[in-house]
Design a protein around this motif. Sequence first.
Motif, PDB file in Angstrom:
ATOM      1  N   ALA A 127       0.836  -1.201   0.000  1.00 24.80           N
ATOM      2  CA  ALA A 127       0.000   0.000   0.000  1.00 24.80           C
ATOM      3  C   ALA A 127       0.871   1.251   0.000  1.00 24.80           C
ATOM      4  N   GLY A 128       0.542   2.155  -0.898  1.00 22.22           N
ATOM      5  CA  GLY A 128       1.182   3.465  -0.939  1.00 22.22           C
ATOM      6  C   GLY A 128       0.340   4.434  -0.130  1.00 22.22           C
ATOM      7  N   VAL A 174      -7.651  -1.353   0.683  1.00 22.46           N
ATOM      8  CA  VAL A 174      -7.325  -0.168   1.492  1.00 22.46           C
ATOM      9  C   VAL A 174      -8.583   0.603   1.913  1.00 22.46           C
ATOM     10  N   ARG A 175      -9.732   0.273   1.336  1.00 21.06           N
ATOM     11  CA  ARG A 175     -10.956   0.981   1.712  1.00 21.06           C
ATOM     12  C   ARG A 175     -11.304   0.749   3.179  1.00 21.06           C
ATOM     13  N   ILE A 212      -2.558  -0.164  10.256  1.00 21.08           N
ATOM     14  CA  ILE A 212      -2.442  -1.055   9.087  1.00 21.08           C
ATOM     15  C   ILE A 212      -1.661  -2.316   9.465  1.00 21.08           C
ATOM     16  N   LYS A 213      -0.573  -2.132  10.212  1.00 19.21           N
ATOM     17  CA  LYS A 213       0.241  -3.294  10.598  1.00 19.21           C
ATOM     18  C   LYS A 213      -0.591  -4.281  11.425  1.00 19.21           C
ATOM     19  N   ASN A 214      -1.411  -3.752  12.331  1.00 15.77           N
ATOM     20  CA  ASN A 214      -2.279  -4.623  13.132  1.00 15.77           C
ATOM     21  C   ASN A 214      -3.349  -5.278  12.269  1.00 15.77           C
ATOM     22  N   ALA A 215      -3.983  -4.470  11.414  1.00 12.63           N
ATOM     23  CA  ALA A 215      -5.088  -4.985  10.592  1.00 12.63           C
ATOM     24  C   ALA A 215      -4.607  -6.088   9.645  1.00 12.63           C
ATOM     25  N   TRP A 216      -3.399  -5.936   9.125  1.00 14.19           N
ATOM     26  CA  TRP A 216      -2.900  -6.889   8.122  1.00 14.19           C
ATOM     27  C   TRP A 216      -1.889  -7.891   8.687  1.00 14.19           C
ATOM     28  N   GLY A 217      -1.612  -7.782   9.974  1.00 15.53           N
ATOM     29  CA  GLY A 217      -0.652  -8.698  10.598  1.00 15.53           C
ATOM     30  C   GLY A 217       0.753  -8.563  10.033  1.00 15.53           C
TER      31      GLY A 217
END
Length: 330
Positions: free
Chosen positions: A256-257, A280-281, A315-320
Amino acid sequence: MSTPLRLVTQTLTQADTFLIVSHAHPDGDAIGASAALGWLLQRLGKEVILYNESGLPEQFDWLTLPDRVATELPPKPPQVVVVLDCGDSSRVHTDGSFPFAESTVVNIDHHLGNPEFGDINWVEPHRSSVGEMIGLLAQACGVSLSGALGECVYLAMITDTGSFGFSNTGSDTLRLAADIVEAGIDPSRIQARLQTQLTLARVHLHGLALQQARTYAGGRLAVVSTSQEMFAATNTTAADCEGLVTAMRNIKGVLAGISLRETPEGQIKFSLRSWGETDVRSIAAAFSGGGHRNAAGGHLDGPLDTAEAQLITHIKNAWGLDEGRNTVYG
Ligand code: 5GP
Ligand code: MN
């Protein structure tokens, strides 16, 4: 023909006075779709006003419009207000207001999660762009895609599909594009107009910002941010950030940018871009935002570095993701 499309077609045919509205700070889809619908209604013999709180952005001053874009609402409410490319009604005005209670509101949009705020709602998230929907509407009304109408639809489609490169490019999109070319539109002329809009000031802003671009999570998240100080130093505004977020997404190995922009009030507006299945939404939705699977945005409280840390952690938490090596692309 789908039921909403039939309802919209009926409304366009039956009413006489129209106001076409798109979101503040319109992009090529919002402006292209508005202008295309304006041309369509004019060809149907209707009275039509184009309205946008921010007016016509300078980068689209080459577009042939049916009329100028008004920045003030008309004193007398029109019979029908058509709202285009607004994922929710609060996007029309920067203060969130939606003063159209006296008109029939037609909501035409392609954002997932649109709450269907209109009296008539034609919402199809699988459509590449609202411009594509206006092109289909013109065809449903038996109006040719020749001339400025076709050009405006084409501009909208190439804006939202990254010139037919993103995953929202469907066979319907390409078929409609083919119909527009067949109607006599020169695709390379529109492409050249859209792409030759850089100013030297913008190039300098990008240079300044890109020099400080950074990655997180083992190179899987890439961030660029722009402060009020950078805008002042290069004589630019937030509108000149266009293109920065795609540069981040296009770094090898990035999922993701991310682009963060500081507003004059000290709020932080962010944009997210991804490829393919990376959604990313849902990230943007956690920060009072929204958009599409591969292109979304929202806002956070400042300052820039706090907002960046908050977004990255989320984001790091959401995507592991961790800070380790990128194992997705090696
Ligand atoms: P951009 O990053 O170019 O501003 O926007 C990309 C996509 O995300 C667009 O479809 C836009 O409508 C959506 N988007 C951007 N910011 C917001 C926001 O604050 N709220 C909502 N709901 N959608 C947004
Ligand atoms: Mn759009």
